[in-house]
Scaffold this motif. Sequence first.
Motif, mmCIF file in Angstrom:
data_model
loop_
_atom_site.group_PDB
_atom_site.id
_atom_site.type_symbol
_atom_site.label_atom_id
_atom_site.label_comp_id
_atom_site.label_asym_id
_atom_site.label_seq_id
_atom_site.Cartn_x
_atom_site.Cartn_y
_atom_site.Cartn_z
ATOM 1 N N VAL A 1 17.015 11.981 25.852
ATOM 2 C CA VAL A 1 16.607 12.377 27.200
ATOM 3 C C VAL A 1 17.524 11.736 28.236
ATOM 4 O O VAL A 1 17.968 12.391 29.193
ATOM 5 N N ASN A 2 17.852 10.480 28.064
ATOM 6 C CA ASN A 2 18.759 9.823 29.005
ATOM 7 C C ASN A 2 20.123 10.490 29.012
ATOM 8 O O ASN A 2 20.715 10.730 30.082
ATOM 9 N N ALA A 3 20.645 10.810 27.829
ATOM 10 C CA ALA A 3 21.986 11.389 27.724
ATOM 11 C C ALA A 3 22.083 12.727 28.439
ATOM 12 O O ALA A 3 23.148 13.085 28.955
ATOM 13 N N LEU B 1 11.686 17.856 16.287
ATOM 14 C CA LEU B 1 11.867 18.853 17.342
ATOM 15 C C LEU B 1 10.663 18.989 18.278
ATOM 16 O O LEU B 1 10.844 19.062 19.506
ATOM 17 N N PRO B 2 9.422 19.015 17.787
ATOM 18 C CA PRO B 2 8.289 19.075 18.728
ATOM 19 C C PRO B 2 8.231 17.878 19.675
ATOM 20 O O PRO B 2 7.897 18.030 20.858
ATOM 21 N N LYS B 3 8.548 16.683 19.163
ATOM 22 C CA LYS B 3 8.552 15.487 20.019
ATOM 23 C C LYS B 3 9.639 15.606 21.095
ATOM 24 O O LYS B 3 9.435 15.256 22.263
ATOM 25 N N LEU B 4 10.814 16.104 20.683
ATOM 26 C CA LEU B 4 11.926 16.265 21.626
ATOM 27 C C LEU B 4 11.589 17.311 22.687
ATOM 28 O O LEU B 4 11.843 17.110 23.879
ATOM 29 N N LYS B 5 10.992 18.420 22.264
ATOM 30 C CA LYS B 5 10.641 19.472 23.220
ATOM 31 C C LYS B 5 9.637 18.963 24.248
ATOM 32 O O LYS B 5 9.778 19.237 25.459
ATOM 33 N N GLU B 6 8.672 18.203 23.812
ATOM 34 C CA GLU B 6 7.684 17.658 24.741
ATOM 35 C C GLU B 6 8.354 16.783 25.802
ATOM 36 O O GLU B 6 8.052 16.879 26.993
ATOM 37 N N ALA C 1 8.969 17.763 29.890
ATOM 38 C CA ALA C 1 8.535 16.879 30.978
ATOM 39 C C ALA C 1 9.655 16.627 31.980
ATOM 40 O O ALA C 1 9.400 16.351 33.153
ATOM 41 N N ALA C 2 10.893 16.720 31.493
ATOM 42 C CA ALA C 2 12.062 16.505 32.363
ATOM 43 C C ALA C 2 12.599 17.820 32.920
ATOM 44 O O ALA C 2 13.665 17.844 33.539
ATOM 45 N N HIS C 3 11.875 18.914 32.677
ATOM 46 C CA HIS C 3 12.241 20.245 33.188
ATOM 47 C C HIS C 3 13.613 20.697 32.702
ATOM 48 O O HIS C 3 14.359 21.361 33.432
ATOM 49 N N THR C 4 13.950 20.334 31.471
ATOM 50 C CA THR C 4 15.217 20.735 30.876
ATOM 51 C C THR C 4 15.082 22.127 30.264
ATOM 52 O O THR C 4 14.129 22.412 29.542
ATOM 53 N N GLU C 5 16.048 22.981 30.563
ATOM 54 C CA GLU C 5 16.087 24.314 29.948
ATOM 55 C C GLU C 5 16.683 24.170 28.545
ATOM 56 O O GLU C 5 17.821 23.709 28.406
ATOM 57 N N LEU C 6 15.932 24.548 27.523
ATOM 58 C CA LEU C 6 16.367 24.356 26.145
ATOM 59 C C LEU C 6 16.798 25.674 25.510
ATOM 60 O O LEU C 6 16.179 26.726 25.714
ATOM 61 N N LYS C 7 17.891 25.586 24.733
ATOM 62 C CA LYS C 7 18.365 26.718 23.935
ATOM 63 C C LYS C 7 18.547 26.223 22.507
ATOM 64 O O LYS C 7 19.017 25.097 22.302
ATOM 65 N N GLY C 8 18.204 27.038 21.537
ATOM 66 C CA GLY C 8 18.277 26.570 20.158
ATOM 67 C C GLY C 8 18.871 27.580 19.211
ATOM 68 O O GLY C 8 18.884 28.788 19.470
ATOM 69 N N CYS C 9 19.348 27.077 18.055
ATOM 70 C CA CYS C 9 19.830 27.938 16.980
ATOM 71 C C CYS C 9 18.634 28.610 16.315
ATOM 72 O O CYS C 9 17.472 28.300 16.617
#
Length: 417
Positions: free
Chosen positions: A249-251, A276-281, A285-293
């Motif tokens: 999250v910091n990176a 992955l579920p922990k990372l998505k949560e 919370a940080a309002h990051t737009e996620l894209k995945g394979c």
Amino acid sequence: MTGKRDDMNAFLEEAKAASRELMLLSGAEKNRLLREMAGAMRSATMDIIEANALDMKAAEENSLSSALKDRLLLDEKRIEAMATAVEEIAALKDPVGRVIDGWVTDDGLKIEKVSIPIGVIGIIYESRPNVTSDTAALCFKSNNVCVLKGGKEAEHSNAAIAKVLRATLKRNNLPEALISLLPDASREGVAKLIKMDKYVDLIVPRGGEGLIRYVSENATVPVVKHDKGQCHTYIDKDADLEKAVKIAVNAKVDRPGVCNAMETLLVDRAIAAVALPKLKEAFDAAHTELKGCGDTREIIDVAEATEADFDTEYLANILNIRTVDGVDGAVAHIVRFGSGHSEAIITESYTTAEYFLNAVDAAAVYVNASTRFTDGGAFGFGAEVGISTNKLHARGPMGIEGLTTYKFKIYGNGQIR
């Protein structure tokens, strides 16, 4: 057209002449002047903020992204940090005149390898006005003349900062040409600058992929590239997941618009269902737009990441996620998509960590830490000219040592060959 060319020649001739005068300054005098520049910047804080407000207004009118506006913004806190960086540069050991090595030959010649300045350095950069004071101070400390070409989006801020630094030079009866903004900041002006190898000794471009490619393909002056930051973090099956989530999250989120921010997160397939579920949560919370394979999307609900996405430096709060087959899969992905900037592994396995450190070819390779530390200040350099993705001359945070070269001094006593 001829007039512009002649103006450029005259401007750079002045810069070249000033470089010889700079060589006469002692280390103590350079440090005193740098401290005076820092004080002058503090005194001119409101003037600099007023100039920056003009750039911020234009940024709004031109609909720049929030990440670019963050890079452009100057406030009292950031100007204080800029002044402090100049003072930290003044406190560094003088990089010029060091005897790097020395020996006596069989012929009785005493040879010394001594550090010297490069000469006149052209620095082409975008967005961040603090680069103006950082690079000017680093060049001055290392006895180099700097010719600065900032981005149009920061032209008022850069001019205000340069005015303060040049006024300090003038007050001390030194040529203002020691620190200059390129007078012809057009594309044509840049095209001329990068071919002026009679006067300019090095070009340092830092910015977008298009700028780097243009300078690299057209310059006759030597170039040290500060290319895009296609940075990755790999979470290994032996990672401490709590630590991994915090670092990831910091990176990405701390400052998404900078080159040392992570653009792709790689997750070991062996732990993907749990991680992955922990990372998505955390990223939600940080309002990051996620894209995945495809494999990632079978575990968590995110948008599709294309091959083009994995080659994109977003400079925004957008993150790609790919599951990989262990550390070898992570290395293979980085070999294909990495830009040689910064890469990280999160693992509690010493063997896997050492394998990653040795197998990944990048300027900075981390174990259990954020790629956001790839920075001259964080590395203890005071500041940096940029993050070099070159392999020759300078690599990684290009601090004051990267602004020197060397020559050989040979002392004889009548020897002939």
